[in-house]
Motif scaffolding. Structure first.
Motif, PDB file in Angstrom:
ATOM      1  N   THR A  40       0.626  -1.427  -0.198  1.00 19.45           N
ATOM      2  CA  THR A  40      -0.400   0.276   0.143  1.00 19.45           C
ATOM      3  C   THR A  40       0.755   1.437  -0.071  1.00 19.45           C
ATOM      4  O   THR A  40       1.016   2.007  -0.585  1.00 19.45           O
ATOM      5  CB  THR A  40      -1.116  -0.014   0.621  1.00 19.45           C
ATOM      6  OG1 THR A  40       0.147   0.190   2.807  1.00 19.45           O
ATOM      7  CG2 THR A  40      -1.924  -1.007   1.183  1.00 19.45           C
ATOM      8  N   PHE A  41       1.893   0.839   0.716  1.00 21.85           N
ATOM      9  CA  PHE A  41       3.008   2.503   0.514  1.00 21.85           C
ATOM     10  C   PHE A  41       3.493   2.204  -0.421  1.00 21.85           C
ATOM     11  O   PHE A  41       3.161   3.763  -1.246  1.00 21.85           O
ATOM     12  CB  PHE A  41       4.107   2.099   1.903  1.00 21.85           C
ATOM     13  CG  PHE A  41       5.555   2.847   2.060  1.00 21.85           C
ATOM     14  CD1 PHE A  41       4.520   4.450   1.920  1.00 21.85           C
ATOM     15  CD2 PHE A  41       6.490   2.694   2.534  1.00 21.85           C
ATOM     16  CE1 PHE A  41       5.435   5.619   2.805  1.00 21.85           C
ATOM     17  CE2 PHE A  41       7.164   3.329   1.981  1.00 21.85           C
ATOM     18  CZ  PHE A  41       7.186   5.048   2.622  1.00 21.85           C
ATOM     19  N   VAL A  42       4.265   1.519  -1.431  1.00 21.41           N
ATOM     20  CA  VAL A  42       4.552   1.456  -2.546  1.00 21.41           C
ATOM     21  C   VAL A  42       3.706   2.033  -4.143  1.00 21.41           C
ATOM     22  O   VAL A  42       3.734   2.867  -3.855  1.00 21.41           O
ATOM     23  CB  VAL A  42       5.466   0.114  -3.276  1.00 21.41           C
ATOM     24  CG1 VAL A  42       5.461   0.193  -4.377  1.00 21.41           C
ATOM     25  CG2 VAL A  42       6.360  -0.581  -2.318  1.00 21.41           C
ATOM     26  N   SER A  43       2.300   1.531  -3.328  1.00 19.80           N
ATOM     27  CA  SER A  43       1.962   1.977  -4.449  1.00 19.80           C
ATOM     28  C   SER A  43       1.112   4.093  -4.237  1.00 19.80           C
ATOM     29  O   SER A  43       1.291   4.505  -5.098  1.00 19.80           O
ATOM     30  CB  SER A  43       0.279   1.488  -4.704  1.00 19.80           C
ATOM     31  OG  SER A  43      -0.211   1.337  -3.651  1.00 19.80           O
ATOM     32  N   GLN A  44       1.123   4.082  -3.054  1.00 23.97           N
ATOM     33  CA  GLN A  44       0.397   5.192  -2.602  1.00 23.97           C
ATOM     34  C   GLN A  44       1.721   6.580  -3.167  1.00 23.97           C
ATOM     35  O   GLN A  44       1.896   7.778  -3.163  1.00 23.97           O
ATOM     36  CB  GLN A  44       1.029   5.945  -1.184  1.00 23.97           C
ATOM     37  CG  GLN A  44      -0.305   5.256  -0.831  1.00 23.97           C
ATOM     38  CD  GLN A  44      -0.496   5.622   1.268  1.00 23.97           C
ATOM     39  OE1 GLN A  44       0.830   5.396   1.485  1.00 23.97           O
ATOM     40  NE2 GLN A  44      -1.956   5.693   1.981  1.00 23.97           N
TER      41      GLN A  44
END
Length: 94
Positions: free
Chosen positions: A84-88
């Motif tokens: 989720t952090f990478v996609s943000q």
């Protein structure tokens, strides 16, 4: 962003004194370092994982002396961000 910037940002957003925030940030960092030196990984859901990676023994060359050296097996700290952090970050940084 530096540690001081992080402390200022947290202090501004929460209203907690900078000294208290700095102690908390430093305590967090010490806890992560202590866990990794003991071989325990740290998992922060939605943020990522601080993990210890094993590097295998390998052969390297010292070019200046033209010799071969053996680099022994060792461990290194590593950070693996959550999906989720990478996609943000992918969506925001352009």
């Amino acid at each position: 962003m530096t540690k001081a910037d992080i402390v200022n940002e947290i202090s501004k957003n929460t209203g907690i004194e900078k000294v208290t925030v700095q102690k908390a940030v430093e305590a967090f960092m010490e806890t992560v370092k202590d866990s990794l030196t003991e071989g325990r990984n740290v998992y922060l859901r939605g943020f990522g994982s601080f993990i210890v990676k094993k590097r295998a023994e390998k052969t390297a060359r010292n070019i200046s002396k033209n010799t071969t050296i053996i680099i022994p097996e060792h461990f290194i700290p590593s950070f693996k961000p959550a999906k989720t952090f990478v996609s943000q970050v992918k969506d925001q940084v352009k």
